[in-house]
Design an enzyme around this catalytic site. Structure first.
Site, PDB file in Angstrom:
ATOM      1  N   ASP A 370       4.084   2.129  -8.671  1.00 40.79           N
ATOM      2  CA  ASP A 370       3.733   0.552  -8.869  1.00 40.79           C
ATOM      3  C   ASP A 370       2.550   0.903  -7.515  1.00 40.79           C
ATOM      4  O   ASP A 370       2.473  -0.434  -6.725  1.00 40.79           O
ATOM      5  CB  ASP A 370       4.189  -0.262  -8.511  1.00 40.79           C
ATOM      6  CG  ASP A 370       5.136   0.000  -7.256  1.00 40.79           C
ATOM      7  OD1 ASP A 370       5.439   0.711  -6.906  1.00 40.79           O
ATOM      8  OD2 ASP A 370       6.237  -1.347  -7.694  1.00 40.79           O
ATOM      9  N   GLU A 371       2.459   1.969  -6.948  1.00 37.64           N
ATOM     10  CA  GLU A 371       1.355   1.890  -5.623  1.00 37.64           C
ATOM     11  C   GLU A 371       0.044   2.571  -6.174  1.00 37.64           C
ATOM     12  O   GLU A 371      -0.309   3.636  -7.423  1.00 37.64           O
ATOM     13  CB  GLU A 371       1.867   2.497  -4.634  1.00 37.64           C
ATOM     14  CG  GLU A 371       3.067   2.892  -4.437  1.00 37.64           C
ATOM     15  CD  GLU A 371       3.007   3.820  -3.098  1.00 37.64           C
ATOM     16  OE1 GLU A 371       4.128   3.463  -2.131  1.00 37.64           O
ATOM     17  OE2 GLU A 371       2.916   4.832  -3.052  1.00 37.64           O
TER      18      GLU A 371
END
Length: 453
Positions: A370-371
Site C-alpha cells: 500500500d506504498e
C-alpha cells in the site's frame, strides 16, 4: 523438330521429355544406331537422361553405367574438355560400352558438349554403323546445329521450371506478397495478401499500396521508403497498414527492386510478415516487467528508472525534483475485513485519484503493497511540493465506494527534495521514507519533510 520442340516447350513439358523427343527424332531421321544425352551431376558423375535408336544392347550397357567425366568415353571427354569428340571404335580403349557397340556393329562415335549459361551441362553422343559416317561435313553441321537448338530449348525449359517454382512458392507462402510496377501499381498478389488485407485480387490490382495506408506513418517515412528502393536498395521496416474492414495490423515489410538485363528497375516485390500478435505479446511482456498488474501504475523497477532520469535532467538544468513517499492509513484493516479483492479494487481507485492530482510529466508509481511514490520533476520550491501533497490528502481523504462498500482511509506523505535534502536517488528515497514515518507519528493523514541533518 525445332518447331515441335518449341511447341512442347510452350506446353510446359519437362526438360527430360524434351531431351527424349530430340533423341528419338535425331536417331530416326538420321538413321543412327543410337543417340544419347547424358547430364553432368555433382562430383563429376554422368547420368543417362535419354537414348534412342535400334542398338538396344548398347543402350542397355550405357544405361547400366553412364560413367563419370573422368573416364575416357567420348561423352566423358566432351564434358571434361568442353569440345567435340570424334572416335573410331578401332582406336577406342577397351570398355564395356565398346564391346556392346561392336556387337551392334557400331564403328564411329561423335560426341558434343551441351553448354548452358556458359557451363557444360552434359553431352550429346551419336553412334553410327558406317565407319566414315561423321566424315560428312553436312551431317556434322546438322548435329551441331541440333545440339545448339537443344541447349537453347533446355535453357528456356529450366527457366520456365524455375519461374513455375517461384510462382508456386510466392503463391503458397504464409507471408503476403505483392508485385508492383515501377510506379507502384499492384500487378500481382498472392492468397496470403488477400487473407491479411481483406482485399480480393481484383480489388487490389491496378491500385497502389496506398490502398493499405493507415495514417500512422508520416510523409517522411514513405519518402525514405521510396528513395531507398528507387536507388536500388532493399527497404526493410515495420509498417502499420489498414485492412479493408478498417482494422489496423503491423507487418515486417521487405521491398526488393527487380532489374532488367540492362540493370534498370522495372518492378518491386514486397513481402508482408504479420507481426501484430508478436508486437502485442512483446508489449504485454514489457508491461508486466515495468507496470503494476493491479493498478496499472509504473512498478518499483520503472520508478527507479524514472527517478534517475528526473535527477539526471535536474543536474543538467540546475532544477529541483520532489519525491513524495505515500503510505495508506488503515488499508490493512480493509484487507482483513473485506478481503483482497476489495483491497485490490481500493488500490485501483486510489491510483486513479492520485493521477488526477499530478501533471502529465509527473510519475505516480506503486512502490510496494500500500506504498506509492510520486516524482515531481522541475518544481520551483518546497511550496509546490506541499500543494501537491495537500491535493493528495484531500483526494484520498474522501470516501471510496468500492464493491458495494463505503470505505474511509487516509494517507501519510513524506516529502524530500533534490538537491536540498539529498543528491542521490537512494538517499532521496531514504529521506522521503523517513519523512513519511514522521507524518505517521504526527497523527497520520498529513505530510512532513525530513528532519534537518
Amino acid at each position: 523438330l525445332a518447331r515441335e520442340m518449341d511447341e512442347r516447350l510452350l506446353q510446359g513439358q519437362s526438360p527430360e521429355a524434351l531431351v527424349e523427343l530430340f533423341c528419338e527424332a535425331v536417331a530416326k531421321n538420321l538413321r543412327l544406331a543410337l543417340v544419347t544425352v547424358v547430364r553432368r551431376e555433382q562430383e563429376g558423375m554422368l547420368r543417362l537422361l535419354a537414348a534412342a535408336g535400334p542398338a538396344a544392347a548398347l543402350r542397355e550397357a550405357l544405361g547400366r553405367s553412364p560413367g563419370s567425366e573422368g573416364e575416357n568415353s567420348p561423352a566423358a571427354r566432351a564434358v571434361r574438355l568442353a569440345e567435340a569428340q570424334l572416335v573410331s571404335l578401332d582406336d577406342a580403349a577397351p570398355a564395356p560400352w565398346c564391346e556392346a557397340a561392336r556387337r551392334e556393329g557400331v564403328s564411329a562415335v561423335y560426341s558434343l558438349p551441351i553448354v548452358l549459361r556458359d557451363a557444360v551441362w552434359g553431352a550429346f553422343t551419336a553412334y553410327a554403323i558406317e565407319r566414315e559416317a561423321f566424315a560428312d561435313g553436312g551431317l556434322l553441321r546438322l548435329l551441331q546445329n541440333g545440339v545448339t537448338q537443344l541447349a537453347a530449348v533446355l535453357a528456356a525449359a529450366f527457366e520456365q521450371t524455375q519461374l513455375r517454382l517461384l510462382r508456386a512458392a510466392l503463391a503458397t507462402t504464409a507471408n503476403a506478397v505483392f508485385i508492383t510496377d515501377r510506379e507502384g501499381r499492384i500487378q500481382w498478389v498472392n492468397e496470403a495478401f488477400s487473407r491479411l488485407s481483406g482485399y480480393a485480387p481484383e480489388e487490389a490490382l491496378g491500385h497502389t499500396p496506398r490502398l493499405l495506408k493507415s495514417g500512422v506513418h508520416d510523409a517522411a517515412y514513405y519518402q525514405n521508403l521510396w528513395s531507398t528502393i528507387l536507388a536500388g536498395g532493399t527497404f526493410v521496416g515495420h509498417t502499420t497498414e489498414r485492412r479493408k474492414d478498417g482494422s489496423l495490423y503491423t507487418v515486417r515489410q521487405i521491398i526488393t527492386p527487380v532489374r532488367d538485363t540492362r540493370g534498370e528497375i522495372h518492378h518491386f516485390i514486397a513481402t508482408h510478415e504479420d507481426i501484430t500478435d508478436d508486437l502485442a505479446a512483446r508489449a504485454r511482456i514489457e508491461r508486466l516487467a515495468h507496470f503494476d498488474t493491479v493498478t496499472g501504475l509504473p512498478n518499483r523497477s520503472l520508478f527507479f528508472d524514472r527517478l534517475e532520469q528526473a535527477l539526471a535532467f535536474a543536474r543538467r538544468n540546475g532544477s529541483k525534483v520532489a519525491l513524495l513517499f505515500l503510505d495508506l492509513d488503515r488499508f490493512k484493516a480493509v484487507n482483513d475485513t473485506h478481503g483482497h479483492e476489495v483491497g485490490d479494487a481500493l488500490l485501483q481507485a486510489v491510483a486513479e485519484r492520485l493521477l488526477r492530482c499530478v501533471r502529465a510529466a509527473d510519475t505516480v508509481a506503486r512502490f510496494a503493497g500500500d506504498e506509492f511514490t510520486v516524482i515531481l520533476p522541475g518544481i520551483g520550491s518546497r511550496d509546490d511540493a506541499v500543494r501537491v501533497a495537500e491535493k493528495i490528502l484531500e483526494a484520498i481523504g474522501g470516501p471510496f465506494q468500492v464493491a458495494g462498500h463505503v470505505l474511509h482511509i487516509g494517507v501519510s506523505i513524506g516529502i524530500a527534495l533534490f538537491p536540498d535534502d539529498a543528491t542521490e536517488g537512494q538517499s532521496l528515497i531514504a529521506r522521503a521514507d523517513a519523512a513519511m514515518y514522521a507524518a505517521k507519528s504526527a497523527g497520520r493523514h498529513t505530510w512532513r519533510f525530513p528532519a534537518p541533518q
